[in-house]
Design an enzyme around this catalytic site. Structure first.
Site, PDB file in Angstrom:
ATOM      1  N   SER A  90      94.393 -41.810  12.060  1.00 27.19           N
ATOM      2  CA  SER A  90      94.501 -40.444  11.563  1.00 27.19           C
ATOM      3  C   SER A  90      94.250 -40.328  10.056  1.00 27.19           C
ATOM      4  O   SER A  90      93.202 -40.705   9.578  1.00 27.19           O
ATOM      5  CB  SER A  90      95.865 -39.878  11.941  1.00 27.19           C
ATOM      6  OG  SER A  90      95.931 -38.521  11.625  1.00 27.19           O
ATOM      7  N   HIS A  91      95.248 -39.878   9.338  1.00 23.72           N
ATOM      8  CA  HIS A  91      95.111 -39.602   7.908  1.00 23.72           C
ATOM      9  C   HIS A  91      95.348 -40.829   7.038  1.00 23.72           C
ATOM     10  O   HIS A  91      95.242 -40.748   5.825  1.00 23.72           O
ATOM     11  CB  HIS A  91      96.107 -38.509   7.535  1.00 23.72           C
ATOM     12  CG  HIS A  91      97.479 -38.861   8.015  1.00 23.72           C
ATOM     13  ND1 HIS A  91      97.840 -38.750   9.338  1.00 23.72           N
ATOM     14  CD2 HIS A  91      98.537 -39.379   7.373  1.00 23.72           C
ATOM     15  CE1 HIS A  91      99.078 -39.180   9.485  1.00 23.72           C
ATOM     16  NE2 HIS A  91      99.529 -39.566   8.311  1.00 23.72           N
ATOM     17  N   ASP A 144      91.684 -33.865   8.728  1.00 22.52           N
ATOM     18  CA  ASP A 144      92.083 -35.239   8.397  1.00 22.52           C
ATOM     19  C   ASP A 144      91.101 -36.274   8.955  1.00 22.52           C
ATOM     20  O   ASP A 144      90.038 -35.924   9.470  1.00 22.52           O
ATOM     21  CB  ASP A 144      93.516 -35.512   8.874  1.00 22.52           C
ATOM     22  CG  ASP A 144      93.626 -35.583  10.390  1.00 22.52           C
ATOM     23  OD1 ASP A 144      92.770 -34.986  11.069  1.00 22.52           O
ATOM     24  OD2 ASP A 144      94.563 -36.234  10.897  1.00 22.52           O
ATOM     25  N   ASP A 161      90.844 -38.097  11.637  1.00 22.70           N
ATOM     26  CA  ASP A 161      90.371 -37.979  13.014  1.00 22.70           C
ATOM     27  C   ASP A 161      90.161 -36.531  13.449  1.00 22.70           C
ATOM     28  O   ASP A 161      89.958 -36.262  14.638  1.00 22.70           O
ATOM     29  CB  ASP A 161      91.320 -38.707  13.974  1.00 22.70           C
ATOM     30  CG  ASP A 161      92.739 -38.158  13.953  1.00 22.70           C
ATOM     31  OD1 ASP A 161      93.165 -37.635  12.901  1.00 22.70           O
ATOM     32  OD2 ASP A 161      93.427 -38.242  14.982  1.00 22.70           O
ATOM     33  N   ASP A 181      92.094 -33.847  13.671  1.00 22.52           N
ATOM     34  CA  ASP A 181      93.037 -33.017  14.431  1.00 22.52           C
ATOM     35  C   ASP A 181      93.957 -32.178  13.550  1.00 22.52           C
ATOM     36  O   ASP A 181      94.612 -31.260  14.034  1.00 22.52           O
ATOM     37  CB  ASP A 181      93.833 -33.853  15.455  1.00 22.52           C
ATOM     38  CG  ASP A 181      94.594 -35.007  14.839  1.00 22.52           C
ATOM     39  OD1 ASP A 181      94.491 -35.222  13.603  1.00 22.52           O
ATOM     40  OD2 ASP A 181      95.287 -35.724  15.603  1.00 22.52           O
ATOM     41  N   ARG A 182      94.020 -32.483  12.243  1.00 22.75           N
ATOM     42  CA  ARG A 182      94.875 -31.679  11.361  1.00 22.75           C
ATOM     43  C   ARG A 182      94.053 -30.641  10.625  1.00 22.75           C
ATOM     44  O   ARG A 182      92.833 -30.802  10.467  1.00 22.75           O
ATOM     45  CB  ARG A 182      95.550 -32.559  10.317  1.00 22.75           C
ATOM     46  CG  ARG A 182      96.481 -33.565  10.908  1.00 22.75           C
ATOM     47  CD  ARG A 182      97.208 -34.307   9.815  1.00 22.75           C
ATOM     48  NE  ARG A 182      98.139 -35.254  10.431  1.00 22.75           N
ATOM     49  CZ  ARG A 182      99.219 -35.717   9.839  1.00 22.75           C
ATOM     50  NH1 ARG A 182      99.509 -35.349   8.607  1.00 22.75           N
ATOM     51  NH2 ARG A 182     100.016 -36.554  10.470  1.00 22.75           N
ATOM     52  N   LYS A 228      96.096 -31.689  18.936  1.00 19.11           N
ATOM     53  CA  LYS A 228      95.962 -30.681  17.907  1.00 19.11           C
ATOM     54  C   LYS A 228      94.505 -30.667  17.477  1.00 19.11           C
ATOM     55  O   LYS A 228      93.783 -31.649  17.677  1.00 19.11           O
ATOM     56  CB  LYS A 228      96.912 -30.935  16.750  1.00 19.11           C
ATOM     57  CG  LYS A 228      96.850 -32.315  16.126  1.00 19.11           C
ATOM     58  CD  LYS A 228      97.969 -32.439  15.097  1.00 19.11           C
ATOM     59  CE  LYS A 228      97.948 -33.776  14.385  1.00 19.11           C
ATOM     60  NZ  LYS A 228      98.781 -34.777  15.065  1.00 19.11           N
TER      61      LYS A 228
HETATM   62  C1  VG1 Z   1     103.213 -37.711  11.651  1.00 19.00           C
HETATM   63  C2  VG1 Z   1     103.595 -36.248  11.677  1.00 19.00           C
HETATM   64  C3  VG1 Z   1     103.623 -35.743  13.110  1.00 19.00           C
HETATM   65  C4  VG1 Z   1     102.263 -36.005  13.766  1.00 19.00           C
HETATM   66  C5  VG1 Z   1     101.910 -37.472  13.654  1.00 19.00           C
HETATM   67  C6  VG1 Z   1     100.519 -37.754  14.164  1.00 19.00           C
HETATM   68  O1  VG1 Z   1     104.173 -38.472  12.352  1.00 19.00           O
HETATM   69  O2  VG1 Z   1     104.834 -36.038  11.075  1.00 19.00           O
HETATM   70  O3  VG1 Z   1     103.951 -34.378  13.121  1.00 19.00           O
HETATM   71  O4  VG1 Z   1     102.292 -35.630  15.120  1.00 19.00           O
HETATM   72  O5  VG1 Z   1     101.947 -37.882  12.290  1.00 19.00           O
HETATM   73  O6  VG1 Z   1      99.591 -37.039  13.427  1.00 19.00           O
HETATM   74  P1  VG1 Z   1     105.343 -39.288  11.617  1.00 19.00           P
HETATM   75  O7  VG1 Z   1     106.068 -40.008  12.714  1.00 19.00           O
HETATM   76  O8  VG1 Z   1     104.693 -40.167  10.617  1.00 19.00           O
HETATM   77  O9  VG1 Z   1     106.204 -38.250  10.946  1.00 19.00           O
HETATM   78  V1  VG1 Z   1      98.049 -37.625  13.222  1.00 19.00           V
HETATM   79  O10 VG1 Z   1      97.130 -36.440  12.662  1.00 19.00           O
HETATM   80  O11 VG1 Z   1      97.963 -38.799  14.045  1.00 19.00           O
HETATM   81  O12 VG1 Z   1      97.447 -37.964  13.863  1.00 19.00           O
HETATM   82 CO    CO Z   2      95.153 -36.895  12.712  1.00 19.92          CO
END
Ligand code: VG1
Ligand code: CO
Length: 544
Positions: free
Chosen positions: A113-114, A278, A280, A282-283, A377
Site C-alpha cells: 500500500s502506502h 496511494d 496501490d 485504494d486510498r 476501497k
Molecule cells: C491502516 C489503516 C486502515 C487501513 C489499512 C490498510 O491500518 O489505519 O484503516 O484499512 O491501513 O490500508 P493500520 O492497522 O496500520 O492502522 V492500505 O491502503 O493497505 O492499504
Molecule cells: Co492502499
C-alpha cells in the site's frame, strides 16, 4: 507438465496484519519465504476454487519477481487460468473489479500500500476471495495456520512469461492471459458516474484539477480516465508513471506525504480540485482550492449527496465506517433513515455487509472510501464521485462542505501517529490500559469526565464471527471520543494511532483548526498515555 515438490521449512511469523502480510523486501527475498505463503494460501482452497486466479500488484520493487513465481506455483497447484495485469500491474480496486468481472475464484495482490518501496523498503502480499474482497478473518486465520506447518510447495519450471505485451501464454497445463490493467476498471467507472457531466465541467473552462498519482500504480488509471476519457487537460495527472521505488517517496495521500500536491492546492492560483491516491490506488485525499477535506467528512458528504450520481439514483441501503472514523456519517444515515454500522479497522470487515446488501457505502478515516461496486476501497472512484457531485451542484468542495456542516454540525477529527515505538513496550502499554478500562468511567482526566471506556469487540452481523481487541474507545462528557490502536500494517517497531473526534453543533464554531478544536481531548490523551515518560515522545510523527 512436471510438478516439482520443493521441501521447505515453516516461518513462524507469517501472520497477516490489517491488510495481508507486509515485511521488508529482504524478508520476502529469503529462500522459500514468498513461496511458503503462496502455498499456504493455495492449501486453503478446494479443487473447485482453483479455476481462475487474478494476479497483479502496485509495481513496487520485487513485484515482477513475485508475479512470475506465483504463476509457476498456480500452474503446479492445478489452476486452469491466471489473469495478470500488463507489466504485472493492477491497482487493488482494479484487481477486485477483475475478480468479480471474470468470476475468478480469487486473486493475489502484491502491495504494501502506502509504505515506501525499493530494495530496502517494504513488500506485501494478500489474498482476495471470489467476492473480490480481502480474505475474511476466518480465511486469514487458516492461511496463517497453514504457514506454521508447511513443509513443501509445488512449482513448475518454466521461463518467465513476457508481461509487457497483452496476450495469451501457456505455463505447464495452465493458460496465462496478460490483460490490459485499466480497461475493465475504466468501463466500470463509466457505468457508475455521469461522465458527460464531468467532461462538461472540464470543458467549461471554470474548473481545473490536479491528480497526484505519487509515482504509484494509479498513474495509468488516472491518465486514461481523467485525461483521455473525461478530457481534462494533459498534465492534470502528475507523477503518473509508476516507478518501482515510487520515486523514493511515501505514497500516502495525506498533507504530510503528498506535499507536492499540498503546495499546489494551498498556493496562489490553486486549481479548483486536487486529489491523490496511494501506492496501490485504494486510498484517496480530496482537496479544494486552499481547502482540505477530512476523509471522515468526505464519507458523510458522499453519503448525503449519493442520489446525485447514477450509481445511487435509487438510494443507498446502509453505510458503515470503521470504529475510529468520526461519527459524521452517522448523522447523515440517521437523517436518511438507513442503518449505520461500526466495524473494526480494515476493509475485510466491510465484505460481509456489502455482500449481504446491508450497506452501499463505507469508509475509514485513513483516506479510504468505497462502495458495493467492488470489495476494496477505491481511490479513483472517490475522486470521480466528487467530480460528479461538483458537476451537478456546480459548487466548490468548500461550499459543499460548509453547507453540510451548517446542516449536520461538524465532527472535528484528527489522528496522531507515533511511529517506531519499541514494540514490547507499546504492547505492555495496551495491556495496562485494558486493565484500567473498568475503573475509568466516572473518573476525570484533566477536566474531562469519562462516560465509557471499552476494548472494542465486533460481532459480524452476517456470520456472527467475533473479533476482539480492535482498539480502545473512551468517551467523554463533552461528547468527545478518544480511540487508541496499534497499527497492523507497519514493518518496523510499533506505530501507535491516537484518534480524536468531537461533534460541534454551534454554527459559529464550524471553521476552526481541528487541532485547536480538539485540544482538550489531545491533552486528556497526553495525560492518560504519558508518552513523554514512556517513550520520550512529546509530539506525534504524523498528524492527519
Ligand atoms: C491502516 C489503516 C486502515 C487501513 C489499512 C490498510 O491500518 O489505519 O484503516 O484499512 O491501513 O490500508 P493500520 O492497522 O496500520 O492502522 V492500505 O491502503 O493497505 O492499504
Ligand atoms: Co492502499
Amino acid at each position: 507438465m512436471i510438478v516439482q515438490r520443493i521441501s521447505s521449512t515453516a516461518f513462524s511469523e507469517q501472520k497477516p496484519g490489517t491488510s495481508g502480510l507486509r515485511k521488508k523486501v529482504v524478508v520476502f527475498q529469503q529462500p522459500h519465504y514468498l513461496e511458503n505463503f503462496v502455498q499456504a494460501t493455495f492449501n486453503c482452497l478446494t479443487v473447485d476454487q482453483k479455476t481462475t486466479l487474478v494476479v497483479g500488484g502496485d509495481g513496487r520493487f520485487y513485484n515482477d519477481v513475485a508475479v512470475q513465481t506465483i504463476i509457476r506455483m498456480a500452474a503446479a497447484n492445478g489452476f486452469d487460468k491466471v489473469l495478470v495485469g500488463q507489466n504485472g500491474l493492477l491497482s487493488t480496486p482494479a484487481a477486485s473489479c477483475l475478480i468479480r468481472q471474470y468470476r475468478a475464484d480469487g486473486g493475489i495482490i502484491l502491495s504494501a500500500s502506502h509504505n515506501p518501496a525499493g530494495p530496502t523498503e517494504d513488500f506485501g502480499i494478500k489474498f482476495n476471495g471470489a467476492n473480490g474482497g480481502p480474505a475474511s478473518e476466518t480465511v486469514t486465520q487458516s492461511i496463517y495456520q497453514k504457514t506454521l506447518d508447511i513443509d513443501h510447495y509445488l512449482m513448475v519450471s518454466s521461463d518467465d512469461i513476457d508481461l509487457t505485451k497483452i496476450g495469451s501464454h501457456g505455463v505447464g497445463d495452465m493458460q496465462v492471459d496478460v490483460i490490459d490493467s485499466v480497461a475493465d476498471y475504466a468501463l466500470l467507472m463509466e457505468s457508475l458516474f455521469d461522465f458527460e457531466a464531468i467532461a462538461g465541467l472540464f470543458k467549461s473552462g471554470n474548473f481545473s484539477m490536479v491528480f497526484d498519482a505519487m509515482h504509484a500504480v494509479n498513474g495509468p488509471y488516472a491518465k486514461e480516465i481523467i485525461e483521455n476519457r473525461l478530457g481534462a487537460a494533459s498534465g492534470t495527472v502528475i507523477n503518473g508513471i509508476p516507478l518501482d521505488d515510487f520515486g523514493q517517496g511515501h505514497p500516502d495521500p495525506n498533507l504530510v506525504h503528498a506535499h507536492e500536491l499540498a503546495a499546489i492546492m494551498f498556493g496562489e492560483n490553486a486549481p479548483s480540485f486536487g486529489a491523490a491516491s496511494d501506492g496501490d490506488g485504494d486510498r484517496n485525499m480530496i482537496l479544494g482550492n486552499n481547502f482540505y477535506l477530512n476523509p471522515c467528512d468526505s464519507l458523510a458528504m458522499l453519503t448525503a449527496n449519493a442520489s446525485l450520481v447514477p450509481a445511487f439514483q435509487q438510494g443507498i441501503n446502509g453505510v458503515a465506517r470503521s470504529m475510529p472514523t468520526s461519527r459524521a456519517v452517522d448523522a447523515v444515515a440517521a437523517k436518511l433513515g438507513i442503518d449505520c454500522y461500526q466495524t473494526p479497522t480494515g476493509w475485510k470487515f466491510f465484505g460481509n455487509l456489502l455482500d449481504d446488501g446491508k450497506i452501499s457505502l463505507c469508509g475509514e478515516e485513513s483516506f479510504g472510501t468505497g462502495s458495493d461496486h467492488l470489495r476494496e476501497k477505491d481511490g479513483l472512484w472517490a475522486v470521480l464521485f466528487w467530480l460528479n457531485i461538483i458537476a451537478v451542484r456546480k459548487q466548490s468542495i468548500e461550499q459543499i462542505a460548509l453547507e453540510h456542516w451548517q446542516k449536520y454540525g461538524r465532527d472535528y477529527f484528527t489522528r496522531h501517529d507515533y511511529e517506531g515505538l519499541e514494540a514490547k513496550a507499546a504492547q505492555a502499554m495496551f495491556i495496562q490500559l485494558r486493565e484500567q478500562l473498568a475503573s475509568l468511567p466516572g473518573q476525570s482526566i484533566n477536566s474531562l469526565g469519562v462516560t465509557s471506556a471499552e476494548d472494542f469487540a465486533y460481532t459480524d452481523p452476517v456470520d456472527n464471527s467475533v473479533s476482539t481487541h480492535q482498539g480502545i474507545q473512551i468517551k467523554f462528557d463533552n461528547g468527545g471520543r478518544l480511540v487508541l490502536r496499534l497499527s497492523g500494517t507497519g514493518t518496523q517497531g510499533a506505530t501507535l494511532r491516537v484518534y480524536l473526534d468531537q461533534h460541534e453543533g454551534d454554527p459559529l464554531k464550524l471553521d476552526q483548526d481541528p487541532q485547536l478544536a480538539l485540544q482538550e481531548l489531545v491533552k486528556a490523551a497526553d495525560t492518560l498515555l504519558g508518552l513523554e515518560d514512556k517513550f520520550g515522545r512529546s509530539q506525534p510523527d504524523v498528524i492527519t
